[in-house]
Design an enzyme around this catalytic site. Structure first.
Site, short mmCIF file in Angstrom:
data_model
loop_
_atom_site.label_atom_id
_atom_site.label_comp_id
_atom_site.label_asym_id
_atom_site.label_seq_id
_atom_site.Cartn_x
_atom_site.Cartn_y
_atom_site.Cartn_z
CG HIS B 78 -1.79 1.25 1.55
ND1 HIS B 78 -2.70 2.00 0.51
CD2 HIS B 78 -1.30 2.05 2.14
CE1 HIS B 78 -3.05 2.88 1.15
NE2 HIS B 78 -2.09 3.09 2.48
CG ASP B 107 7.19 18.86 -25.67
OD1 ASP B 107 7.35 18.57 -24.96
OD2 ASP B 107 6.60 18.97 -26.47
CD1 TRP B 143 6.87 3.28 4.28
CD2 TRP B 143 7.67 4.05 2.45
NE1 TRP B 143 7.09 4.51 4.44
CE2 TRP B 143 7.69 5.44 3.79
CE3 TRP B 143 8.73 4.67 1.63
CZ2 TRP B 143 8.18 6.80 3.96
CZ3 TRP B 143 9.13 6.04 2.03
CH2 TRP B 143 8.93 6.53 3.14
CB SER B 170 11.66 6.91 -13.26
OG SER B 170 10.34 7.89 -13.79
CB SER B 171 12.19 10.12 -9.29
OG SER B 171 11.63 9.20 -9.19
CG HIS B 254 11.75 14.53 6.88
ND1 HIS B 254 10.69 14.41 7.41
CD2 HIS B 254 11.49 16.59 6.78
CE1 HIS B 254 9.41 15.20 7.05
NE2 HIS B 254 10.22 16.15 6.95
CD GLU B 256 9.62 10.51 -1.65
OE1 GLU B 256 10.53 10.40 -2.17
OE2 GLU B 256 8.99 9.77 -2.37
CE1 TYR B 258 7.68 19.44 3.92
CE2 TYR B 258 9.70 18.46 5.19
CZ TYR B 258 8.25 19.10 4.83
OH TYR B 258 8.14 19.03 6.72
CB SER B 269 0.39 28.88 -4.54
OG SER B 269 0.41 28.59 -2.86
CG HIS B 303 10.98 14.26 12.90
ND1 HIS B 303 10.69 15.85 12.31
CD2 HIS B 303 10.89 13.19 12.12
CE1 HIS B 303 10.41 15.97 10.63
NE2 HIS B 303 10.31 14.74 10.44
CG HIS B 304 11.00 10.11 10.49
ND1 HIS B 304 9.96 9.89 9.67
CD2 HIS B 304 11.69 11.35 9.87
CE1 HIS B 304 9.56 10.65 8.69
NE2 HIS B 304 11.07 12.10 8.58
CB THR B 329 4.81 24.82 7.24
OG1 THR B 329 5.89 23.70 7.20
CG2 THR B 329 3.41 23.80 6.90
CE LYS B 332 4.22 27.37 0.14
NZ LYS B 332 4.60 27.75 -0.34
NE ARG B 451 3.32 3.32 11.23
CZ ARG B 451 4.34 4.54 10.76
NH1 ARG B 451 5.30 4.49 11.18
NH2 ARG B 451 4.42 4.58 9.04
#
Ligand SMILES: [Cu+2]
Lengths: 333, 534
Positions: B78, B107, B143, B170-171, B254, B256, B258, B269, B303-304, B329, B332, B451
């Site tokens: 998932h 293009d 993951w 690819s990314s 982390h 990632e 963002y 925006s 922090h993870h 943040t 924003k 979890r």
């Protein structure tokens, strides 16, 4: 087997399936928890637990009617817990929550005001000159900084306090393994292997047909509990023999990862008046049975603890004398 | 896409290949963007199917449907499908469609690279999904792929590692293309600080991708060599450290998150000013806030890992750096609010999704702030409180922004309007059910539910049932989305060049549907000025 006063003798039987170890279920857990909470086992089940029926059926009929879930809607917050640290964590958590609520009321309030009163359908005319405003922007950068500093200071203080593992009276080595915990009382020969209780283990099987509401503390019960004294600083030395686990008991305010190759420390002092049973679970995904390695801590008075430890030591000595390749060696799975 | 090209006189350039060649040999940014979005849609529904299975299993206490090993595979797949299969490709698809149109380019700068970076995806996706069908089943280590657990899975383990390599390549290629396009193909007169915020957000995101995808690739490669070639990077018995993997993974992980959310900031925006009929408040502050968030994302990974046993000083550092993210943040969120303030608001579907984003992402921000406080995190870590937090920022955050973006630009892409009434149904069903789905998970986590567990104690049943019901409704309502798009593309009413009266930006200066080669002559300064009213 050594029990607390008034507890029945060894109730040793085979587990519902052979897990390669002596799956046992101390009656101490059952006597205390099941009776106290008025829960019982449903007599007899397909998984071959028929033998348990005799003990379990005591009071089961009455207990089954008690709606265990009746008050569970209210379980929506952290417990205050039974240690100084857990209470402080609770206070920090509630402080952070109310700060967020206050910010939310202001920010959402402004948003909702706009959504209601600045609608095109109400004839609102856009004020296209509102492009930026340095004064306002400085203010709404500075105020959050102040709020954050206000939150960070108590958090940092508490953090330093929690991570002080000195001056402990008792050290216990905690070894996580797939799937259970081993507790070794440092300086003694006492070692306890703690696994999911047999009744939960039977009920958790796919298609077990067992109503889990009737299993005492389903998934939160073990065969052998970790016994500790209240009022004394206890240091845990936590590691793992296979994959990463995490030892968590919410009421103690302790969560620490068990990592192979590392020994982590965590310590706690249970408030002297808070004898009782505290439950937790492994909180780091550790494979197939991650959901099935609960933690049960029984907090007893220091005197009762010393007596228990003494009896346990004597029993271990006796056992190792009988069988030199003692079962108290490191866990093997 | 056969309408005459009105704004310039280059209609003869409309030649495009037909049939399968158009897609397999695609070099057109719109065709590739469409394929990215379709791929993302397929993955979204596959990942969604896994989510439905998870919620079904957790409907009540007691093992109901799946073996715990299978359950762990579902959880793992998932996450991988949603992150790498759905959200990231959806953003790249939107970048492909919109960046050339928004900066006045014909293009993307590197069309063949563009083709390659897309066509890697179906193979990577197939590799990932087919790991379900090899002996031992799909990987079940989450993951995060922490060793040594990850190495306990059989044939699926190298498959997932290779799938991640491919997705990463690819990314990176896609990100390079985006950077080169933005740096080189902007219309004359479009300085960096006149770019639309979606373009800005993507420029910053692209740098994040280039910086961290190789880190992930390195981490999984080390896992691979540990397992197959006897190295001991993460093997404690050989002198390695499982904790090192966590550090490397979250150094990628982390930024990632963002990568998943910054383009959403860009989209919001765009949408909020349009439907407030008012320029964005604090354009430059928005750009700097996005850049600061991106910078901070590199120094908060710890922090993870507050419970792994880092030194107190390190925990303090990561707590403070994480709390610092709340400042940009917050800027924003305040700027978006100020954009609506004294505007002239209307609530077409894109705006509905944007407003929901504003509220619900902010709730995710609040729980994020709570999670930053280390002592409190000791209690939250690894529980459903964390699950609730990151789903609030990723589902009503990133996913709502993607849906809003598609509702916003679909008339431009297809030249047709969609069924507004049905789209509003889609919105209301989604926004109600997503809260029913995720809000109770805060309660579950605080009450003590870890979890990633296949079964739980009976006291957690009530809120899990609520959450599952929300999940089923949310899942079912997403089926409306492809239907609405299908109906729009097939039989929608023709859309005007500027279907939203408040819309500003170069893409709205093009006819609807946009011509195959977006801007063959650069937009005039007048168009630019009209578009970029900052
Ligand atoms: Cu575990």
């Amino acid at each position: 087997m050594n029990k607390f006063p008034g507890e029945s003798h060894d109730a040793r039987r085979r587990g519902p399936r052979d897990r390669g170890d002596e799956a046992r279920e101390d009656s101490e857990a059952r006597l205390c928890d099941c009776a106290a909470q008025g829960l019982g086992k449903r007599p007899g089940n397909r998984a071959g637990l028929g033998k348990l029926a005799g003990i379990a059926s005591i009071g089961a009929a009455a207990a089954g009617a008690l709606p265990a879930a009746a008050s569970d809607w209210g379980r929506i917050n952290l417990p205050r817990g039974v240690t100084n640290v857990s209470t402080r964590i609770y206070a920090l958590h509630m402080m952070a929550f109310w700060v967020c609520v206050c910010i939310g009321v202001v920010v959402f309030g402004v948003m909702i005001w706009s959504l209601i009163f600045h609608r095109k359908s109400r004839g609102a005319v856009p004020d296209v000159t509102l492009l930026h405003n340095t004064k306002v922007e400085v203010v709404w950068t500075a105020i959050p900084v102040l709020i954050l500093v206000g939150m960070a200071i108590p958090a940092a203080r508490l953090l330093v306090r929690i991570n002080n593992d000195t001056n402990s009276r008792l050290s216990i080595r905690v070894n996580g393994f797939q799937w259970g915990w081993q507790y070794k009382y440092v300086g003694t020969n006492v070692s306890v292997i703690s696994k999911l209780s047999m009744s939960s283990d039977a009920a958790r099987m796919l298609d077990s047909g067992i109503d889990v509401d009737r299993v005492p503390d389903y998934l939160l019960n073990v065969d052998h509990q970790l016994v500790v004294p209240v009022g004394e600083k206890i240091r845990l030395l936590i590691t793992s023999v296979d994959v990463v686990h995490s030892w968590w008991v919410p009421d103690l305010g302790v969560k620490k990862d068990a990592i192979p190759g590392f020994i982590n420390q965590a310590s706690f002092i249970i408030n002297p008046s808070k004898t009782g049973v505290y439950r937790g679970q492994c909180t780091e995904l550790c494979g197939r049975d991650h959901a099935f390695m609960p933690i049960v801590v029984r907090a007893v008075t220091p005197a009762a603890f010393r007596a228990w430890l003494k009896r346990k030591e004597a029993a271990e000595k006796e056992a190792s004398a009988r069988a030199p390749a003692s079962t108290s060696a490191a866990v093997s799975t | 896409m056969d309408q005459p090209y009105e704004s310039t006189a280059h209609a003869d350039h409309e030649h495009k290949p037909h049939g399968w060649r158009r897609w397999v040999f695609a070099t057109n940014h719109k065709d590739i963007g469409t394929m990215y979005l379709i791929f993302a849609g397929v993955m979204f529904f596959l990942g969604g199917a896994a989510a439905m299975a998870i919620r079904a299993q957790l409907f009540k206490s007691g093992m109901e449907l799946f073996d715990p090993g299978v359950y762990n595979s579902l959880v793992t797949m998932h996450a991988l499908l949603m992150i790498f299969g759905a959200v990231m490709p959806a953003w790249v698809g939107l970048a492909n469609w919109m960046i050339p149109m928004q900066i006045g380019a014909p293009d993307m700068a590197l069309p063949r690279l563009n083709n390659l970076s897309f066509w890697i995806l179906p193979f990577a996706g197939t590799l990932l999904v087919s790991s379900f069908f090899v002996p031992g089943g799909a990987p079940a280590g989450g993951w995060t792929m922490y060793p040594p657990l990850m190495e306990q899975f059989g044939a699926s383990f190298p498959m997932v590692v290779f799938a991640i390599h491919l997705l990463g390549i690819s990314s990176i290629l896609g990100a390079i293309n985006i950077v080169v396009t933005i740096m080189n193909l902007r219309a004359p007169g479009m300085s960096l600080l006149r770019m639309p915020l979606f373009v800005w957000a993507w420029l910053i995101t692209a740098y994040l991708l280039i910086a961290v995808m190789p880190v992930l690739a390195g981490a999984v490669t080390m896992l691979l060599t540990d397992h197959f070639f006897g190295t001991s990077f993460f093997n404690a018995a050989g002198g390695g450290s499982p904790v090192m993997f966590m550090h490397i993974f979250w150094f990628f992980g982390h930024p990632e998150v963002y990568i998943l959310i910054l383009p959403a900031f860009g989209v919001i925006s765009e949408i909020i000013p349009t439907f407030s009929r008012k320029p964005l408040f604090g354009y430059e502050a928005m750009v700097y806030a996005t850049a600061s968030i991106a910078f901070l994302s590199f120094i908060v990974w710890g922090h993870h890992m507050f419970t792994v046993g880092m030194p107190v000083a390190a925990q303090l550092f990561f707590m403070l750096s994480t709390m610092l993210i709340a400042v940009p943040t917050g800027v924003k969120v305040f700027n978006w609010t100020a954009t609506m303030w004294r505007g002239s608001l209307s609530f077409e579907p894109p705006m509905l999704f944007a407003v929901a984003f504003l509220f619900l992402f902010t709730i995710g921000g609040f729980s994020g702030l709570m999670l930053a406080l280390v002592p409190a995190d000791y209690q939250y870590h690894g529980t459903y409180f964390v699950v609730a937090h990151f789903h609030y920022v990723l589902v009503p955050g990133a996913v709502f922004a993607i849906i809003g973006a598609i509702y916003y630009w679909l008339p431009k892409w297809s030249g047709r309007m969609y069924d507004m009434r049905l789209a509003k149904w889609h919105f209301w069903l989604s926004v109600i059910s997503v809260n029913v789905l995720f809000f109770p998970q805060h309660f579950l986590g605080l009450a003590g539910m870890p979890r990633r567990i296949a079964d739980y104690a009976p006291q957690f049943t009530d809120w899990n049932m609520v959450s599952s019901i929300g999940g089923f409704v949310f899942g079912a309502s997403q089926l409306l989305f492809p239907y609405i798009i299908w109906r729009c593309v097939r039989a929608g009413k023709p859309a005007e060049a500027r279907p939203w009266d408040g819309a500003r930006g170069l893409e709205w200066e093009l006819p609807s549907p946009a011509p195959y080669h977006s801007w063959q002559t650069p937009p005039s300064e007048a168009m630019l000025a009209h578009g970029a009213e900052h």
